[in-house]
Design an enzyme around this catalytic site. Structure first.
Site, short mmCIF file in Angstrom:
data_model
loop_
_atom_site.label_atom_id
_atom_site.label_comp_id
_atom_site.label_asym_id
_atom_site.label_seq_id
_atom_site.Cartn_x
_atom_site.Cartn_y
_atom_site.Cartn_z
N ASN A 8 0.89 -1.10 0.02
CA ASN A 8 0.14 -0.09 0.13
C ASN A 8 0.80 1.25 0.15
O ASN A 8 1.35 1.54 1.03
CB ASN A 8 -1.03 0.02 1.37
CG ASN A 8 -1.80 1.20 1.46
OD1 ASN A 8 -1.72 1.93 0.36
ND2 ASN A 8 -2.39 1.37 2.55
N TRP A 9 1.01 1.89 -1.30
CA TRP A 9 1.65 3.08 -1.08
C TRP A 9 1.42 4.27 -0.61
O TRP A 9 1.95 5.16 -0.64
CB TRP A 9 2.18 3.22 -2.87
CG TRP A 9 3.18 2.11 -3.25
CD1 TRP A 9 3.67 1.12 -2.73
CD2 TRP A 9 3.59 2.30 -4.80
NE1 TRP A 9 4.27 0.39 -3.54
CE2 TRP A 9 4.35 0.87 -4.89
CE3 TRP A 9 3.55 3.00 -5.81
CZ2 TRP A 9 4.97 0.56 -6.11
CZ3 TRP A 9 4.01 2.57 -7.24
CH2 TRP A 9 4.85 1.42 -7.01
N LYS A 10 0.01 4.12 -0.33
CA LYS A 10 -0.46 5.65 0.18
C LYS A 10 -0.35 6.47 -0.67
O LYS A 10 -0.61 6.34 -2.00
CB LYS A 10 0.00 5.56 1.42
CG LYS A 10 -0.11 4.47 2.42
CD LYS A 10 -0.04 4.87 3.86
CE LYS A 10 -0.03 3.63 4.59
NZ LYS A 10 -0.12 3.86 6.14
N HIS A 85 -9.90 1.01 4.68
CA HIS A 85 -8.59 1.18 5.43
C HIS A 85 -8.64 2.10 6.42
O HIS A 85 -9.50 2.95 6.53
CB HIS A 85 -7.43 1.64 4.55
CG HIS A 85 -6.09 1.97 4.99
ND1 HIS A 85 -5.82 2.74 5.90
CD2 HIS A 85 -5.12 0.92 4.78
CE1 HIS A 85 -4.37 2.51 6.21
NE2 HIS A 85 -3.91 1.69 5.53
N GLU A 87 -7.35 4.61 7.53
CA GLU A 87 -7.15 6.01 6.91
C GLU A 87 -8.22 6.60 6.37
O GLU A 87 -8.38 7.82 6.19
CB GLU A 87 -5.80 6.10 6.30
CG GLU A 87 -4.52 5.96 7.21
CD GLU A 87 -3.39 5.59 6.39
OE1 GLU A 87 -3.17 5.56 5.24
OE2 GLU A 87 -2.40 5.27 7.06
N GLU A 154 -5.56 -5.01 10.53
CA GLU A 154 -4.72 -3.99 10.63
C GLU A 154 -5.05 -3.12 12.11
O GLU A 154 -5.82 -2.31 11.90
CB GLU A 154 -4.60 -2.78 9.56
CG GLU A 154 -4.40 -3.59 8.23
CD GLU A 154 -3.81 -2.47 7.24
OE1 GLU A 154 -2.52 -2.68 7.08
OE2 GLU A 154 -4.42 -1.42 6.94
N GLY A 160 1.68 2.50 10.74
CA GLY A 160 2.72 3.69 10.49
C GLY A 160 3.43 3.99 11.98
O GLY A 160 3.87 5.18 12.04
N SER A 191 2.98 -1.68 10.48
CA SER A 191 4.26 -1.76 11.08
C SER A 191 5.26 -3.02 10.58
O SER A 191 6.25 -3.35 11.45
CB SER A 191 4.61 -1.31 12.29
OG SER A 191 4.00 0.08 12.65
C1 PEP Z 1 -1.14 0.30 5.68
O1 PEP Z 1 -1.14 1.39 5.38
O2 PEP Z 1 -1.90 -0.52 5.71
C2 PEP Z 1 0.05 -0.05 6.71
C3 PEP Z 1 -0.01 -1.32 7.71
O3 PEP Z 1 1.21 0.79 6.92
P1 PEP Z 1 2.55 0.48 7.74
O4 PEP Z 1 3.02 -0.71 7.00
O5 PEP Z 1 3.23 1.50 7.43
O6 PEP Z 1 1.99 0.45 9.33
#
Ligand code: PEP
Length: 227
Positions: A8-10, A85, A87, A154, A160, A191
């Protein structure tokens, strides 16, 4: 056994050129199955065997400014789409919207990757976590064929932050989701990095990983997808 690793490049990288460079540096012959989810604006210009979208809308077409439909994604040969997600949930996406998006994706034969774990805290015990996940999944999966979706667990506090859940906790949650909801593949995200990825991939019921930050570093990500 082959697991699934989704990047997931966001909201990264900041130019198409850099996105193409990043995609070109990710191995296409990895040990695990890999899906890259670049920002929507790059979707038609990224070459990789499996491409996913980070989100979508639930309507096919019409007066919905700024939205992207599963029908449009299908036209670009997109095979997966994240929905729910944290976010997105954090800016108002509801479980009802997530359910509508998942149904619209399935109608176009695109696999929804339904993210759950928003609202959990590091202090919650396993029972409290499963109660929260239940309240999300009961709606997210309502009226659809759960054997055709992927769920990504998640815990929001792990996204993050550099503080990942334990692999044992991820395994327990994966078993819960697989057993109660008949979802074949449950991923862990939060993470994940070069140092901890293997411990999650080694869990029998963790079907793979959803990787944010570490997927932007080609060197690290190429190692993760080959674990
Ligand atoms: C994500 O955005 O789905 C995610 C798990 O981010 P990170 O790996 O940076 O925690």
């Amino acid at each position: 056994m082959k697991k699934l690793v989704i990047a997931n490049w966001k909201l990264n990288p900041s130019s198409l050129k850099d996105a193409q460079k990043l995609a070109a540096s990710i191995s296409i012959k990895a040990k695990n199955k890999v899906v890259l989810c670049p920002p929507t604006i790059y979707l038609s210009n990224i070459q990789y065997p499996n491409i996913g979208s980070q989100d979508c809308f639930w309507q096919e077409k019409g007066a919905f400014t700024g939205q992207v439909s599963p029908l449009m994604l299908k036209d670009l040969k997109i095979k997966y789409s994240l929905v729910g997600h944290s976010e997105k949930r954090g800016v108002g996406e509801t479980d009802e919207m997530i359910n509508a998006k998942a149904k619209a994706l399935l109608a176009q034969k695109i696999t929804p990757v339904i993210c759950i774990g928003f609202g959990t805290t590091v202090e919650h015990d396993d029972l409290e976590v499963t109660d929260i996940l239940k309240s999300q999944l009961d709606i997210d999966l309502g009226g659809l064929d759960s054997s055709k979706v992927i769920v990504a667990y998640e815990p929001v506090w792990a996204i993050g932050t550099g503080h990942n859940a334990t692999p044992e906790h991820a395994e327990k949650i994966s078993i819960f989701v697989k057993t109660k909801y008949k979802v074949p593949t449950v991923l862990y995200g939060g993470s994940v990095n070069l140092g901890n990825a293997k411990s999650f991939l080694q869990q029998t019921n963790v079907g793979g990983l959803l990787v944010g930050g570490a997927s932007l570093n080609a060197k690290d990500f190429n190692q993760i997808i080959n674990m």
